[in-house]
Design a protein around this motif. Structure first.
Motif, PDB file in Angstrom:
ATOM      1  N   THR A  12       0.038  -9.037 -11.189  1.00 37.95           N
ATOM      2  CA  THR A  12       0.862  -8.943 -10.084  1.00 37.95           C
ATOM      3  C   THR A  12       1.216  -7.748  -9.558  1.00 37.95           C
ATOM      4  O   THR A  12       0.997  -7.699  -8.123  1.00 37.95           O
ATOM      5  CB  THR A  12       2.321  -9.759 -10.256  1.00 37.95           C
ATOM      6  OG1 THR A  12       1.825 -11.017 -10.952  1.00 37.95           O
ATOM      7  CG2 THR A  12       2.986  -9.938  -9.039  1.00 37.95           C
ATOM      8  N   ALA A  13       1.528  -6.868 -10.325  1.00 39.93           N
ATOM      9  CA  ALA A  13       1.458  -5.401  -9.862  1.00 39.93           C
ATOM     10  C   ALA A  13       0.536  -4.776  -9.335  1.00 39.93           C
ATOM     11  O   ALA A  13       0.459  -4.093  -8.124  1.00 39.93           O
ATOM     12  CB  ALA A  13       2.109  -4.677 -10.878  1.00 39.93           C
ATOM     13  N   ALA A  14      -0.783  -5.069  -9.902  1.00 36.61           N
ATOM     14  CA  ALA A  14      -2.092  -4.500  -9.238  1.00 36.61           C
ATOM     15  C   ALA A  14      -2.428  -5.088  -7.823  1.00 36.61           C
ATOM     16  O   ALA A  14      -2.667  -4.491  -6.939  1.00 36.61           O
ATOM     17  CB  ALA A  14      -3.279  -4.705 -10.472  1.00 36.61           C
ATOM     18  N   ILE A  15      -2.079  -6.500  -7.881  1.00 32.20           N
ATOM     19  CA  ILE A  15      -2.309  -7.051  -6.405  1.00 32.20           C
ATOM     20  C   ILE A  15      -1.425  -6.472  -5.389  1.00 32.20           C
ATOM     21  O   ILE A  15      -1.936  -5.876  -4.411  1.00 32.20           O
ATOM     22  CB  ILE A  15      -2.175  -8.551  -6.595  1.00 32.20           C
ATOM     23  CG1 ILE A  15      -3.186  -9.153  -7.607  1.00 32.20           C
ATOM     24  CG2 ILE A  15      -2.131  -9.071  -5.224  1.00 32.20           C
ATOM     25  CD1 ILE A  15      -2.692 -10.750  -7.754  1.00 32.20           C
ATOM     26  N   LEU A  16      -0.075  -6.226  -5.577  1.00 33.54           N
ATOM     27  CA  LEU A  16       0.708  -5.788  -4.747  1.00 33.54           C
ATOM     28  C   LEU A  16       0.675  -4.157  -4.436  1.00 33.54           C
ATOM     29  O   LEU A  16       0.316  -4.233  -3.149  1.00 33.54           O
ATOM     30  CB  LEU A  16       2.181  -5.993  -5.211  1.00 33.54           C
ATOM     31  CG  LEU A  16       2.534  -7.543  -5.387  1.00 33.54           C
ATOM     32  CD1 LEU A  16       4.252  -7.615  -5.976  1.00 33.54           C
ATOM     33  CD2 LEU A  16       2.617  -8.419  -3.910  1.00 33.54           C
ATOM     34  N   VAL A  17       0.483  -3.597  -5.413  1.00 32.26           N
ATOM     35  CA  VAL A  17       0.282  -2.152  -5.299  1.00 32.26           C
ATOM     36  C   VAL A  17      -1.060  -1.972  -4.526  1.00 32.26           C
ATOM     37  O   VAL A  17      -1.241  -0.923  -3.693  1.00 32.26           O
ATOM     38  CB  VAL A  17       0.649  -1.356  -6.446  1.00 32.26           C
ATOM     39  CG1 VAL A  17       0.306   0.015  -6.607  1.00 32.26           C
ATOM     40  CG2 VAL A  17       2.046  -1.758  -7.104  1.00 32.26           C
ATOM     41  N   GLY A  18      -2.005  -2.506  -5.101  1.00 29.86           N
ATOM     42  CA  GLY A  18      -3.392  -2.484  -4.726  1.00 29.86           C
ATOM     43  C   GLY A  18      -3.531  -2.778  -2.989  1.00 29.86           C
ATOM     44  O   GLY A  18      -4.226  -2.149  -2.227  1.00 29.86           O
ATOM     45  N   HIS A  19      -2.805  -3.982  -2.776  1.00 30.88           N
ATOM     46  CA  HIS A  19      -2.938  -4.000  -1.162  1.00 30.88           C
ATOM     47  C   HIS A  19      -2.283  -3.226  -0.464  1.00 30.88           C
ATOM     48  O   HIS A  19      -2.522  -2.780   0.818  1.00 30.88           O
ATOM     49  CB  HIS A  19      -2.446  -5.822  -0.903  1.00 30.88           C
ATOM     50  CG  HIS A  19      -3.213  -6.789  -1.219  1.00 30.88           C
ATOM     51  ND1 HIS A  19      -3.718  -7.030  -2.620  1.00 30.88           N
ATOM     52  CD2 HIS A  19      -3.951  -7.340  -0.347  1.00 30.88           C
ATOM     53  CE1 HIS A  19      -4.713  -8.125  -2.519  1.00 30.88           C
ATOM     54  NE2 HIS A  19      -4.960  -8.250  -1.229  1.00 30.88           N
ATOM     55  N   ALA A  20      -1.175  -2.535  -1.029  1.00 32.97           N
ATOM     56  CA  ALA A  20      -0.204  -1.657  -0.241  1.00 32.97           C
ATOM     57  C   ALA A  20      -1.224  -0.380   0.098  1.00 32.97           C
ATOM     58  O   ALA A  20      -1.314   0.193   1.246  1.00 32.97           O
ATOM     59  CB  ALA A  20       1.056  -1.181  -0.859  1.00 32.97           C
ATOM     60  N   GLN A  22      -4.475  -0.075  -0.125  1.00 36.00           N
ATOM     61  CA  GLN A  22      -5.727  -0.376   0.486  1.00 36.00           C
ATOM     62  C   GLN A  22      -5.307  -0.655   2.128  1.00 36.00           C
ATOM     63  O   GLN A  22      -6.132  -0.190   2.835  1.00 36.00           O
ATOM     64  CB  GLN A  22      -6.524  -1.616   0.156  1.00 36.00           C
ATOM     65  CG  GLN A  22      -7.746  -2.052   0.869  1.00 36.00           C
ATOM     66  CD  GLN A  22      -8.709  -1.103   0.610  1.00 36.00           C
ATOM     67  OE1 GLN A  22      -8.827  -0.255   0.052  1.00 36.00           O
ATOM     68  NE2 GLN A  22      -9.999  -1.171   1.364  1.00 36.00           N
ATOM     69  N   ASN A  23      -4.250  -1.302   2.562  1.00 35.70           N
ATOM     70  CA  ASN A  23      -3.807  -1.356   3.751  1.00 35.70           C
ATOM     71  C   ASN A  23      -3.318  -0.052   4.501  1.00 35.70           C
ATOM     72  O   ASN A  23      -3.722  -0.066   5.736  1.00 35.70           O
ATOM     73  CB  ASN A  23      -2.702  -2.472   4.030  1.00 35.70           C
ATOM     74  CG  ASN A  23      -3.171  -3.992   3.483  1.00 35.70           C
ATOM     75  OD1 ASN A  23      -4.297  -4.116   3.535  1.00 35.70           O
ATOM     76  ND2 ASN A  23      -2.117  -4.624   3.137  1.00 35.70           N
ATOM     77  N   ARG A  24      -3.006   0.943   3.610  1.00 35.88           N
ATOM     78  CA  ARG A  24      -2.446   2.273   4.091  1.00 35.88           C
ATOM     79  C   ARG A  24      -3.590   3.028   4.489  1.00 35.88           C
ATOM     80  O   ARG A  24      -3.818   3.719   5.539  1.00 35.88           O
ATOM     81  CB  ARG A  24      -1.313   2.892   3.157  1.00 35.88           C
ATOM     82  CG  ARG A  24      -0.933   4.055   3.821  1.00 35.88           C
ATOM     83  CD  ARG A  24       0.074   4.748   2.780  1.00 35.88           C
ATOM     84  NE  ARG A  24      -0.451   5.280   1.650  1.00 35.88           N
ATOM     85  CZ  ARG A  24      -0.261   4.748   0.183  1.00 35.88           C
ATOM     86  NH1 ARG A  24       0.410   3.536   0.091  1.00 35.88           N
ATOM     87  NH2 ARG A  24      -0.938   5.116  -0.784  1.00 35.88           N
ATOM     88  N   ASN A  25      -4.524   3.031   3.604  1.00 32.79           N
ATOM     89  CA  ASN A  25      -5.465   4.310   3.647  1.00 32.79           C
ATOM     90  C   ASN A  25      -7.056   3.632   3.339  1.00 32.79           C
ATOM     91  O   ASN A  25      -8.066   4.518   3.526  1.00 32.79           O
ATOM     92  CB  ASN A  25      -5.244   5.437   3.027  1.00 32.79           C
ATOM     93  CG  ASN A  25      -4.937   5.168   1.514  1.00 32.79           C
ATOM     94  OD1 ASN A  25      -5.692   4.306   0.811  1.00 32.79           O
ATOM     95  ND2 ASN A  25      -4.041   6.032   0.992  1.00 32.79           N
ATOM     96  N   PRO A  33      -7.701  -5.978  -3.866  1.00 27.48           N
ATOM     97  CA  PRO A  33      -7.655  -5.357  -5.010  1.00 27.48           C
ATOM     98  C   PRO A  33      -6.680  -6.108  -6.057  1.00 27.48           C
ATOM     99  O   PRO A  33      -5.755  -6.856  -5.581  1.00 27.48           O
ATOM    100  CB  PRO A  33      -6.873  -4.335  -4.716  1.00 27.48           C
ATOM    101  CG  PRO A  33      -6.594  -4.371  -3.379  1.00 27.48           C
ATOM    102  CD  PRO A  33      -7.146  -5.463  -2.758  1.00 27.48           C
ATOM    103  N   PRO A  34      -6.914  -6.216  -7.332  1.00 24.85           N
ATOM    104  CA  PRO A  34      -7.817  -5.089  -8.174  1.00 24.85           C
ATOM    105  C   PRO A  34      -9.289  -5.727  -8.201  1.00 24.85           C
ATOM    106  O   PRO A  34     -10.027  -4.996  -8.780  1.00 24.85           O
ATOM    107  CB  PRO A  34      -7.173  -5.042  -9.432  1.00 24.85           C
ATOM    108  CG  PRO A  34      -6.683  -6.497  -9.580  1.00 24.85           C
ATOM    109  CD  PRO A  34      -6.292  -6.816  -8.398  1.00 24.85           C
ATOM    110  N   LEU A  35      -9.559  -7.090  -7.772  1.00 24.77           N
ATOM    111  CA  LEU A  35     -10.867  -7.476  -7.799  1.00 24.77           C
ATOM    112  C   LEU A  35     -11.578  -7.039  -6.539  1.00 24.77           C
ATOM    113  O   LEU A  35     -11.265  -6.834  -5.399  1.00 24.77           O
ATOM    114  CB  LEU A  35     -10.985  -8.864  -7.812  1.00 24.77           C
ATOM    115  CG  LEU A  35      -9.951  -9.432  -8.941  1.00 24.77           C
ATOM    116  CD1 LEU A  35      -9.843 -11.040  -8.857  1.00 24.77           C
ATOM    117  CD2 LEU A  35     -10.754  -9.246 -10.245  1.00 24.77           C
ATOM    118  N   LEU A  36     -12.887  -6.861  -6.875  1.00 19.51           N
ATOM    119  CA  LEU A  36     -14.027  -6.318  -5.916  1.00 19.51           C
ATOM    120  C   LEU A  36     -14.179  -7.979  -5.209  1.00 19.51           C
ATOM    121  O   LEU A  36     -15.225  -8.594  -5.540  1.00 19.51           O
ATOM    122  CB  LEU A  36     -15.179  -5.887  -6.321  1.00 19.51           C
ATOM    123  CG  LEU A  36     -16.234  -5.151  -5.077  1.00 19.51           C
ATOM    124  CD1 LEU A  36     -15.370  -3.936  -4.476  1.00 19.51           C
ATOM    125  CD2 LEU A  36     -17.425  -4.837  -5.803  1.00 19.51           C
ATOM    126  N   ALA A  37     -13.326  -8.262  -4.138  1.00 18.58           N
ATOM    127  CA  ALA A  37     -13.671  -9.595  -3.495  1.00 18.58           C
ATOM    128  C   ALA A  37     -12.912  -9.706  -2.227  1.00 18.58           C
ATOM    129  O   ALA A  37     -12.400  -8.791  -1.888  1.00 18.58           O
ATOM    130  CB  ALA A  37     -12.773 -10.700  -4.550  1.00 18.58           C
TER     131      ALA A  37
END
Length: 451
Positions: A12-20, A22-25, A33-37
């Protein structure tokens, strides 16, 4: 349950932090994230088959694994694993999910025609790894030693060319890794635990990425190297020296399929420790030298290629993806690809670790019983095997050469985490199977993984 909950929180943390991030930069270079999908809800011809396989193995897998004759169990496990991987791949359809997967611009089949003169290509291989060189290799070709590409070149030479045959090869051979794992667990930790592990190996969540990728094939080659060494070390075959040489040959080939799979040496070392013998070492090493010697004589320098690969890695996404995120998000990928049963089993393995080391130091061989009816000593031996694979996986993670895509790349290590589920209480087996297989089905139906 606490370990499984921690795994869910990590994902859950990897999804939430990852989307933040990825959406930022966009530095993660992963759309989901975290999956290549990417987000792509869909059904396919493999959907009914995958659901049927999941229901059948959850309902009948544990009792069948306990009752079938050993050879019958091996045959059923291989067939079941193959059916599971194929059905998962066919959720994306035959063309998109199977035939096309190994023919995209990053894949091995795009360069088959450049291997008409294999010795000349091997001599020239390192000149095309770094981006900017004329005719640089596609990402997967550049990212692996030439043994990976040569596999598909040889398939093409014998008339099995094209994406469909390459996919069938990867799935059928890759699924045989289940047999290697079962044989290894049986000779090192007993048949009881091997039978308990069988349904979890068949319904491996990593099937999402094994169908279809060459990493499933790599996992099988590495697994059979471990199995042959285990058979040789325990002298469970008629010609143990021959088995050791065969294991060495496969380990040498493993190292020329993927640069990172030299880390499987941790698992091989634990096999020798558990068998309490060094007898197979010499024939194993002799076998292991054959493949490196052949490639070196042909003009390919493994070390030079590896250092050029590091340069190529940082020229691309590897130089952009932030280590501070992926060093822990990779582990979230491992949770998804191995399943919650493996996570809980790894925690149980850790609880056996001190006792296992003490047993090895004292030579205690007495069999005592745990609360769930499993012998202490076999459980401790299985725990050491699992933890060795975990150490190899963590080493790959810390290296920084595995930033993202580890749900696919780490299949050779993740395979050895799955038997840890055999250490969980037998009456909970179906619940843990469901907990592992449902997320895999959701991933394959809701996301387009690209593999």
């Amino acid at each position: 349950m606490i370990a499984a909950a921690a795994g869910i929180l990590l994902v859950t943390a990897a999804i939430l932090v990852g989307h933040a991030i990825q959406n930022r930069n966009g530095t993660l270079r992963a759309q989901w994230p975290p999956l290549l999908a990417s987000w792509d809800p869909h059904l396919g011809p493999g959907t009914p088959a995958a659901l049927a396989m999941a229901v059948l193995v959850v309902a009948y897998g544990p009792p069948l694994a306990a009752r079938l004759p050993w050879r019958g169990l091996l045959a059923a496990a291989w067939a079941g694993s193959t059916a599971w991987v194929f059905s998962m791949a066919l959720i994306d359809g035959w063309y998109r999910g199977v035939e096309r997967r190994l023919t995209t611009k990053h894949e091995y089949l795009r360069v088959i025609d450049r291997f008409d003169d294999i010795p000349a290509t091997l001599r020239d291989f390192t000149n095309h790894i770094v981006i900017g060189e004329p005719g640089n290799w596609p990402a997967h070709v550049a990212g692996h030693p030439p043994g990976a590409t040569l596999t598909f070149v040889w398939l093409d030479r014998i008339g099995l060319g094209g994406g469909a045959w390459a996919a069938v090869w990867c799935v059928v051979v890759g699924s045989s890794a289940v047999l290697a794992a079962l044989i290894t667990v049986r000779v090192l930790a007993g048949e009881h635990l091997a039978r308990r592990a069988a349904p979890f190996l068949v319904l491996a969540p990593a099937a999402v990425w094994a169908g279809v990728s060459a990493d499933g094939y790599f996992a099988a080659v590495a697994a059979w190297s471990v199995a042959l060494l285990a058979l040789a070390a325990t002298r469970r075959v008629r010609f143990p020296a021959a088995a050791a040489v065969g294991g060495g040959l496969l380990f040498g080939w493993t190292c020329y399929l993927s640069y990172g799979l030299g880390l499987m040496a941790a698992v091989l070392l634990v096999v020798l420790v558990l068998a309490r013998t060094a007898r197979p070492v010499v024939p194993f090493l002799l076998g292991a030298l054959v493949v490196p010697a052949a490639f070196t004589l042909a003009g390919f320098n493994w070390w030079t290629a590896y250092h050029l690969l590091v340069e190529r890695y940082y020229q691309g996404a590897g130089g952009i993806r932030p280590y501070a995120y992926w060093v822990w998000a990779n582990l979230a990928c491992a949770v998804l690809a191995s399943g919650l049963a493996a996570v809980a089993g790894v925690r149980r393995s850790a609880s056996y670790a001190f006792g296992a080391v003490r047993e090895l130091r004292t030579g205690a061989g007495g069999v005592r019983r745990t609360g769930n009816g499993a012998p202490h000593a076999p459980a401790q031996r299985l725990a050491l095997l699992v933890l060795a694979a975990l150490v190899a996986l963590l080493a790959a993670d810390l290296s920084g050469m595995s930033k993202a895509e580890t749900e696919r790349i780490w299949q050779p290590f993740l395979l050895w985490l799955l038997p840890a589920a055999a250490l969980l209480p037998a009456w909970t087996a179906r619940y843990w199977l469901v907990a592992s297989v449902v997320p895999a089905l959701l991933i394959n139906h809701l996301l387009w993984t690209g593999w």
